[in-house]
Design a protein around this motif. Structure first.
Motif, PDB file in Angstrom:
ATOM      1  N   GLU A 193      12.508   9.766   5.019  1.00 58.34           N
ATOM      2  CA  GLU A 193      12.135   8.973   6.078  1.00 58.34           C
ATOM      3  C   GLU A 193      11.014   7.866   5.641  1.00 58.34           C
ATOM      4  N   ARG A 194      10.346   8.239   4.745  1.00 53.79           N
ATOM      5  CA  ARG A 194       9.180   7.401   4.064  1.00 53.79           C
ATOM      6  C   ARG A 194       9.911   6.254   3.390  1.00 53.79           C
ATOM      7  N   ILE A 195      10.907   6.573   2.500  1.00 52.41           N
ATOM      8  CA  ILE A 195      11.835   5.328   1.831  1.00 52.41           C
ATOM      9  C   ILE A 195      12.526   4.616   2.606  1.00 52.41           C
ATOM     10  N   SER A 196      13.265   5.185   3.687  1.00 53.28           N
ATOM     11  CA  SER A 196      13.925   4.254   4.660  1.00 53.28           C
ATOM     12  C   SER A 196      12.956   3.399   5.498  1.00 53.28           C
ATOM     13  N   LEU A 197      11.632   4.031   5.927  1.00 45.77           N
ATOM     14  CA  LEU A 197      10.893   2.946   6.790  1.00 45.77           C
ATOM     15  C   LEU A 197      10.548   1.710   5.627  1.00 45.77           C
ATOM     16  N   LEU A 198      10.416   2.200   4.560  1.00 47.40           N
ATOM     17  CA  LEU A 198       9.935   1.309   3.518  1.00 47.40           C
ATOM     18  C   LEU A 198      10.917   0.050   3.232  1.00 47.40           C
ATOM     19  N   ILE A 257      14.264  12.278 -15.706  1.00 48.16           N
ATOM     20  CA  ILE A 257      15.185  11.545 -14.537  1.00 48.16           C
ATOM     21  C   ILE A 257      13.873  11.179 -13.627  1.00 48.16           C
ATOM     22  N   LEU A 258      12.964  11.900 -13.544  1.00 45.97           N
ATOM     23  CA  LEU A 258      11.759  11.351 -12.666  1.00 45.97           C
ATOM     24  C   LEU A 258      11.204  10.004 -12.999  1.00 45.97           C
ATOM     25  N   TYR A 259      11.068   9.998 -14.507  1.00 47.43           N
ATOM     26  CA  TYR A 259      10.485   8.700 -15.026  1.00 47.43           C
ATOM     27  C   TYR A 259      11.466   7.528 -14.733  1.00 47.43           C
ATOM     28  N   ARG A 260      12.651   7.746 -15.126  1.00 44.32           N
ATOM     29  CA  ARG A 260      13.588   6.690 -14.765  1.00 44.32           C
ATOM     30  C   ARG A 260      13.456   6.292 -13.424  1.00 44.32           C
ATOM     31  N   ASP A 261      13.483   7.168 -12.330  1.00 51.37           N
ATOM     32  CA  ASP A 261      13.328   6.750 -10.849  1.00 51.37           C
ATOM     33  C   ASP A 261      11.726   6.111 -10.626  1.00 51.37           C
ATOM     34  N   TYR A 262      10.963   6.378 -11.430  1.00 50.09           N
ATOM     35  CA  TYR A 262       9.594   5.901 -11.165  1.00 50.09           C
ATOM     36  C   TYR A 262       9.834   4.375 -11.640  1.00 50.09           C
ATOM     37  N   ARG A 263      10.214   4.028 -12.892  1.00 49.68           N
ATOM     38  CA  ARG A 263      10.612   2.866 -13.392  1.00 49.68           C
ATOM     39  C   ARG A 263      11.068   2.017 -12.375  1.00 49.68           C
ATOM     40  N   LEU A 264      12.156   2.173 -11.566  1.00 50.88           N
ATOM     41  CA  LEU A 264      12.811   1.339 -10.500  1.00 50.88           C
ATOM     42  C   LEU A 264      11.860   0.873  -9.669  1.00 50.88           C
ATOM     43  N   ILE A 265      10.825   1.628  -9.142  1.00 50.80           N
ATOM     44  CA  ILE A 265       9.787   1.177  -8.261  1.00 50.80           C
ATOM     45  C   ILE A 265       8.662   0.404  -8.816  1.00 50.80           C
ATOM     46  N   LYS A 285       0.878  -1.158   0.025  1.00 52.09           N
ATOM     47  CA  LYS A 285      -0.154  -0.055  -0.100  1.00 52.09           C
ATOM     48  C   LYS A 285       0.794   1.297   0.142  1.00 52.09           C
ATOM     49  N   GLU A 286       2.010   1.237   0.996  1.00 51.65           N
ATOM     50  CA  GLU A 286       2.878   2.433   0.858  1.00 51.65           C
ATOM     51  C   GLU A 286       3.741   2.445  -0.502  1.00 51.65           C
ATOM     52  N   VAL A 287       3.863   1.489  -1.176  1.00 51.23           N
ATOM     53  CA  VAL A 287       4.562   1.442  -2.341  1.00 51.23           C
ATOM     54  C   VAL A 287       3.624   2.049  -3.489  1.00 51.23           C
ATOM     55  N   ASN A 288       2.472   1.764  -3.364  1.00 49.85           N
ATOM     56  CA  ASN A 288       1.392   2.176  -4.406  1.00 49.85           C
ATOM     57  C   ASN A 288       1.202   3.789  -4.195  1.00 49.85           C
ATOM     58  N   GLY A 289       1.283   4.099  -2.939  1.00 53.79           N
ATOM     59  CA  GLY A 289       1.173   5.666  -2.595  1.00 53.79           C
ATOM     60  C   GLY A 289       2.485   6.263  -3.045  1.00 53.79           C
ATOM     61  N   LEU A 290       3.584   5.854  -2.991  1.00 48.69           N
ATOM     62  CA  LEU A 290       4.855   6.499  -3.430  1.00 48.69           C
ATOM     63  C   LEU A 290       4.897   6.335  -5.189  1.00 48.69           C
ATOM     64  N   LYS A 291       4.473   5.125  -5.579  1.00 44.33           N
ATOM     65  CA  LYS A 291       4.238   5.191  -7.130  1.00 44.33           C
ATOM     66  C   LYS A 291       3.230   6.301  -7.432  1.00 44.33           C
ATOM     67  N   PHE A 292       2.271   6.428  -7.019  1.00 44.62           N
ATOM     68  CA  PHE A 292       1.165   7.387  -7.151  1.00 44.62           C
ATOM     69  C   PHE A 292       1.922   8.828  -7.428  1.00 44.62           C
ATOM     70  N   LYS A 293       2.423   9.072  -6.250  1.00 46.75           N
ATOM     71  CA  LYS A 293       2.931  10.437  -5.867  1.00 46.75           C
ATOM     72  C   LYS A 293       4.114  10.812  -7.123  1.00 46.75           C
ATOM     73  N   SER A 294       4.832   9.882  -7.342  1.00 44.23           N
ATOM     74  CA  SER A 294       5.960   9.920  -8.432  1.00 44.23           C
ATOM     75  C   SER A 294       5.374   9.922  -9.531  1.00 44.23           C
ATOM     76  N   ALA A 295       4.127   9.451  -9.949  1.00 38.44           N
ATOM     77  CA  ALA A 295       3.360   9.432 -11.373  1.00 38.44           C
ATOM     78  C   ALA A 295       2.798  10.836 -11.358  1.00 38.44           C
TER      79      ALA A 295
END
Length: 198
Positions: free
Chosen positions: A179-184, A85-93, A31-41
């Protein structure tokens, strides 16, 4: 009063240990990853829309000075590069599934964290300087059409906005995302350990 102290002492000694199963932790982490992906998108879409809006400005308005064309070109190129650059990072997750390839996903998440750190530090300053240069060239012609109060207002607002984004907003976003990514990452590492140990 003594009864209250005894209850308080008993409460402090009482520890509740909450255990989550690996499945529950995995669902929460997904759920947290989906939130991160949505924010990146959303960030990518916002950057693409601003790039299109600036290109439309360039296409639908007539500018006389070469500096305006140079300023708009610099701005579009800067936003375009940053969007890639943002798209490249988005594809990683977005490309790997944790359940299928846990170690690969963890490595991608750590790479994403490192890329975000670079993005908010050295690359951010390149972006700010390039964007400011584009705005300066754009303003050379545009400001000639404005009266003194409008000129001061436009320059002042632009300077304050860039300063605000470069200091307060950047630091707040950077800290929250770090903090969010470290916790993830920590959560996925714990899930991996629970899955790997019988």
């Amino acid at each position: 009063m003594q009864a209250f102290d005894q209850i308080q002492e008993l409460w402090q000694k009482h520890k509740v240990e909450v255990k989550f199963s690996a499945d529950e932790m995995l669902q929460q982490a997904k759920k947290e990853v989906n939130g991160l992906k949505f924010k990146s998108a959303l960030n990518i879409i916002g950057m693409a829309v601003s790039c299109i809006a600036i290109a439309a400005l360039w296409l639908f308005f007539h500018f006389d000075s070469w500096t305006t064309h140079l300023g708009i070109s610099i701005t579009i190129i800067t936003i375009g590069v940053y969007t890639l650059i943002l798209y490249r990072d988005y594809r990683l997750i977005a490309k790997a599934d944790f359940t299928a390839h846990p170690q690969e996903y963890l490595n991608n998440l750590k790479t994403y964290q490192l890329n975000r750190f670079k993005l908010y530090n050295s690359l951010y300053w390149f972006y700010t300087i390039a964007l400011s240069t584009g705005i300066i060239f754009y303003f050379i012609e545009i400001l000639s059409y404005l009266n003194m109060i409008q000129k001061v207002g436009a320059i002042g607002f632009t300077f304050i906005w860039i300063l605000f984004c470069s200091t307060i907003l950047r630091k707040a976003v950077m800290e929250r995302e770090k903090e969010r990514i470290s916790l993830l990452i920590e959560k996925f590492e714990r899930i991996s350990q629970q899955i790997s140990t019988p």
